[in-house]
Structure formats: C-alpha cells, structure tokens
Design a protein around this motif. Structure first.
Motif, PDB file in Angstrom:
ATOM      1  N   PRO A 142     -16.796  54.252  59.610  1.00 52.62           N
ATOM      2  CA  PRO A 142     -16.400  53.572  58.374  1.00 52.62           C
ATOM      3  C   PRO A 142     -16.037  52.100  58.510  1.00 52.62           C
ATOM      4  N   ALA A 143     -15.947  51.545  59.717  1.00 53.88           N
ATOM      5  CA  ALA A 143     -15.674  50.112  59.851  1.00 53.88           C
ATOM      6  C   ALA A 143     -16.847  49.314  59.292  1.00 53.88           C
ATOM      7  N   THR A 144     -16.567  48.110  58.805  1.00 50.29           N
ATOM      8  CA  THR A 144     -17.637  47.234  58.329  1.00 50.29           C
ATOM      9  C   THR A 144     -18.303  46.547  59.517  1.00 50.29           C
ATOM     10  N   LYS A 145     -19.453  45.950  59.271  1.00 52.44           N
ATOM     11  CA  LYS A 145     -20.136  45.244  60.352  1.00 52.44           C
ATOM     12  C   LYS A 145     -19.323  44.036  60.823  1.00 52.44           C
ATOM     13  N   GLU A 146     -18.641  43.395  59.901  1.00 53.65           N
ATOM     14  CA  GLU A 146     -17.761  42.295  60.303  1.00 53.65           C
ATOM     15  C   GLU A 146     -16.650  42.806  61.214  1.00 53.65           C
ATOM     16  N   GLU A 147     -16.026  43.915  60.838  1.00 55.21           N
ATOM     17  CA  GLU A 147     -14.971  44.495  61.670  1.00 55.21           C
ATOM     18  C   GLU A 147     -15.512  44.900  63.035  1.00 55.21           C
ATOM     19  N   ASN A 148     -16.722  45.444  63.049  1.00 58.38           N
ATOM     20  CA  ASN A 148     -17.321  45.835  64.323  1.00 58.38           C
ATOM     21  C   ASN A 148     -17.578  44.624  65.222  1.00 58.38           C
ATOM     22  N   LEU A 149     -18.044  43.533  64.640  1.00 53.85           N
ATOM     23  CA  LEU A 149     -18.262  42.321  65.428  1.00 53.85           C
ATOM     24  C   LEU A 149     -16.957  41.837  66.047  1.00 53.85           C
ATOM     25  N   ARG A 150     -15.896  41.870  65.249  1.00 50.65           N
ATOM     26  CA  ARG A 150     -14.598  41.423  65.761  1.00 50.65           C
ATOM     27  C   ARG A 150     -14.093  42.366  66.860  1.00 50.65           C
ATOM     28  N   ALA A 151     -14.367  43.663  66.713  1.00 47.59           N
ATOM     29  CA  ALA A 151     -13.965  44.621  67.740  1.00 47.59           C
ATOM     30  C   ALA A 151     -14.723  44.357  69.050  1.00 47.59           C
ATOM     31  N   ILE A 152     -15.997  44.032  68.932  1.00 37.71           N
ATOM     32  CA  ILE A 152     -16.790  43.716  70.124  1.00 37.71           C
ATOM     33  C   ILE A 152     -16.268  42.444  70.787  1.00 37.71           C
ATOM     34  N   MET A 153     -15.970  41.428  69.978  1.00 38.89           N
ATOM     35  CA  MET A 153     -15.425  40.186  70.518  1.00 38.89           C
ATOM     36  C   MET A 153     -14.113  40.437  71.247  1.00 38.89           C
ATOM     37  N   ASN A 154     -13.278  41.278  70.674  1.00 40.50           N
ATOM     38  CA  ASN A 154     -12.001  41.611  71.321  1.00 40.50           C
ATOM     39  C   ASN A 154     -12.230  42.364  72.630  1.00 40.50           C
ATOM     40  N   ALA A 155     -13.177  43.317  72.599  1.00 50.55           N
ATOM     41  CA  ALA A 155     -13.456  44.104  73.801  1.00 50.55           C
ATOM     42  C   ALA A 155     -13.970  43.223  74.939  1.00 50.55           C
ATOM     43  N   GLU A 156     -14.786  42.233  74.591  1.00 50.96           N
ATOM     44  CA  GLU A 156     -15.369  41.346  75.608  1.00 50.96           C
ATOM     45  C   GLU A 156     -14.502  40.123  75.884  1.00 50.96           C
ATOM     46  N   ARG A 157     -13.482  39.921  75.037  1.00 51.52           N
ATOM     47  CA  ARG A 157     -12.603  38.750  75.160  1.00 51.52           C
ATOM     48  C   ARG A 157     -13.402  37.452  75.071  1.00 51.52           C
ATOM     49  N   ILE A 158     -14.206  37.376  74.023  1.00 47.05           N
ATOM     50  CA  ILE A 158     -15.064  36.213  73.814  1.00 47.05           C
ATOM     51  C   ILE A 158     -14.852  35.662  72.412  1.00 47.05           C
ATOM     52  N   GLY A 159     -15.290  34.437  72.201  1.00 51.65           N
ATOM     53  CA  GLY A 159     -15.213  33.815  70.895  1.00 51.65           C
ATOM     54  C   GLY A 159     -16.461  34.048  70.080  1.00 51.65           C
ATOM     55  N   SER A 160     -16.424  33.598  68.831  1.00 54.76           N
ATOM     56  CA  SER A 160     -17.538  33.858  67.916  1.00 54.76           C
ATOM     57  C   SER A 160     -18.814  33.122  68.324  1.00 54.76           C
ATOM     58  N   ASN A 161     -18.691  32.043  69.085  1.00 55.37           N
ATOM     59  CA  ASN A 161     -19.892  31.327  69.533  1.00 55.37           C
ATOM     60  C   ASN A 161     -20.461  31.892  70.827  1.00 55.37           C
ATOM     61  N   GLU A 162     -19.899  33.038  71.279  1.00 57.55           N
ATOM     62  CA  GLU A 162     -20.387  33.665  72.498  1.00 57.55           C
ATOM     63  C   GLU A 162     -21.048  35.016  72.229  1.00 57.55           C
ATOM     64  N   ILE A 163     -21.225  35.346  70.959  1.00 58.19           N
ATOM     65  CA  ILE A 163     -21.892  36.591  70.580  1.00 58.19           C
ATOM     66  C   ILE A 163     -22.931  36.277  69.522  1.00 58.19           C
ATOM     67  N   VAL A 164     -24.063  36.950  69.557  1.00 55.65           N
ATOM     68  CA  VAL A 164     -25.097  36.775  68.541  1.00 55.65           C
ATOM     69  C   VAL A 164     -25.362  38.121  67.887  1.00 55.65           C
ATOM     70  N   MET A 165     -25.539  38.106  66.564  1.00 56.61           N
ATOM     71  CA  MET A 165     -25.890  39.297  65.800  1.00 56.61           C
ATOM     72  C   MET A 165     -27.381  39.271  65.540  1.00 56.61           C
ATOM     73  N   VAL A 166     -28.055  40.388  65.818  1.00 60.85           N
ATOM     74  CA  VAL A 166     -29.493  40.523  65.573  1.00 60.85           C
ATOM     75  C   VAL A 166     -29.686  41.614  64.526  1.00 60.85           C
ATOM     76  N   GLY A 167     -30.238  41.265  63.378  1.00 60.37           N
ATOM     77  CA  GLY A 167     -30.366  42.262  62.317  1.00 60.37           C
ATOM     78  C   GLY A 167     -31.475  41.955  61.344  1.00 60.37           C
ATOM     79  N   ASP A 168     -31.697  42.904  60.431  1.00 60.63           N
ATOM     80  CA  ASP A 168     -32.776  42.744  59.448  1.00 60.63           C
ATOM     81  C   ASP A 168     -32.278  42.878  58.018  1.00 60.63           C
ATOM     82  N   GLY A 169     -30.959  42.783  57.828  1.00 61.06           N
ATOM     83  CA  GLY A 169     -30.420  42.955  56.479  1.00 61.06           C
ATOM     84  C   GLY A 169     -29.420  41.878  56.106  1.00 61.06           C
TER      85      GLY A 169
END
Length: 214
Positions: A142-169
């Motif tokens: 039930p988490a949103t994709k935004e929440e999931n991105l933030r969870a991944i960033m927290n897990a990796e201890r990285i900033g928003s410019n260190e992760i890329v989202m790849v999607g089709d929607g």
C-alpha cells in the motif's frame, strides 16, 4: 557531483510485459460470470485505476450484489485474478533484454523494484520471473511510489540525485519529480511517449550507457 548509486524499476511494462496480461486477465476472470459483461469490465477499468480491490468492488456494486457480500467476493476474485496474472507472467517471462541488462547493472548499482502492485503479489511475480538474485528488494503497495523511493534512499543512505527511477507511467514520473531524482522513461504502446524532457528508451538495454551520464 554524486554518481548514481541505485536504480528503481517499475515492474509492469518495464521488467515484465504485464500491462496487457493484467488487462486481459480481467476479462478471463469473468468468462463464466454471466452477470458481468465485457462492456461493464471495460467501463470500470476506464474509470478506476487504483487497486484490483477497488476495481472488483465497483464491478460487484454495479451488478447489484448485497453490500454484506461484496467484500467477501472482492477477496475471492482478487485471489483468482492474482493466479491468472501470475500464471501468465510465469509463462510469458520477463521482457527481452531485461535479464541481461540487470546482470550488467547489478555489480555497479543497487537494483530495486518500485511498483503499484500489492506487495505480496509483487514479491511472488519477481520470484517467478527468476530475477530475485539481481534485485535487492521489491517495494509495492500500500505504500506509494514516492514513499517507496524515499524508503530505498533511506535504506541505501543516499540522496535524491543518487537514485534514478525507470518507469513507463505518469505515476513513475510524478514520484521521481516529487523526490527530485532523475527519471528514465520506457516508451511503449500504452504511454505513447515521445519528445519528452527526460531520456526515453524502448527497452532496458541502453541503460548501462545512459546512467553514467546522468
């Protein structure tokens, strides 16, 4: 300048060609249910784009099921729908070039799935696709994709410019913009994307060359 450390992939239409699979499964689900016409299913799918539970709930309300029976029917048919989809995914497999691309990327980046598919169904689909060993984790609803991105960033201890989202929607793009991370779009027959202000690919194979330049 920080380098990309992690990649979050949408699942449907990016890893697995399941957009068509999921759409067709709705009609197969009600083949033996004479009260539910193809026209009704198309109408509900055109109006409701949330979860499978919301779609099923609306279908059963539309055919006049008693409110006391609706939730039981929703759970029953959600399970049937999941079985149809998972069987089709297992048969059809992942999109061409995906496995090879993930294998090329995994030694250099932390790879994640970020999907609007319910979490448990997503984990099952990733396992049946045979890519568990290449993915660090799969995040669904039930988490949103935004929440999931933030969870991944927290897990990796990285900033928003260190992760890329790849999607089709549009939901993938919106999530990336809300967290402020780069986005790579996968153009297909569903989104009809072209001439966008972000990189576009038709499949994942160009990613090892594109991502280092972000």
């Amino acid at each position: 300048m920080p380098m990309i450390q992690a990649i979050a992939f949408d699942f449907d239409g990016v890893i697995v060609d399941s957009n068509r699979v999921k759409y067709d499964a709705w009609f197969r689900l009600f083949l033996d249910h004479t009260e539910v016409s193809e026209a009704l299913v198309r109408d509900v799918l055109s109006r409701i784009s949330q979860t499978r539970y919301d779609i099923l709930r609306e279908i059963f309300i539309q055919i006049g099921k008693e409110q006391s029976d609706v939730e039981t029917l929703v759970l029953d048919y959600a399970a049937r729908y999941n079985t149809l989809v998972q069987d089709a995914i297992a048969t059809g497999g992942i999109i061409g070039g995906v496995r090879e691309t993930l294998e090329a990327l995994a030694p250099r980046y932390a790879l994640y799935i970020n999907s609007a598919t319910p979490h448990e169904a997503l984990r099952e689909a990733v396992a049946r696709g045979g890519i568990n060993s290449l993915i660090k984790a799969a995040y669904g609803t039930p988490a949103t994709k935004e929440e999931n991105l933030r969870a991944i960033m927290n897990a990796e201890r990285i900033g928003s410019n260190e992760i890329v989202m790849v999607g089709d929607g549009e939901g993938d793009l919106s999530a990336a913009r809300k967290v402020g991370c780069p986005f790579i779009g996968v153009a297909n027959e569903w989104n009809k994307w072209h001439d966008k202000d972000f990189p576009l690919v038709s499949d994942l194979r160009p990613l090892p060359n594109i991502i280092p330049g972000l």
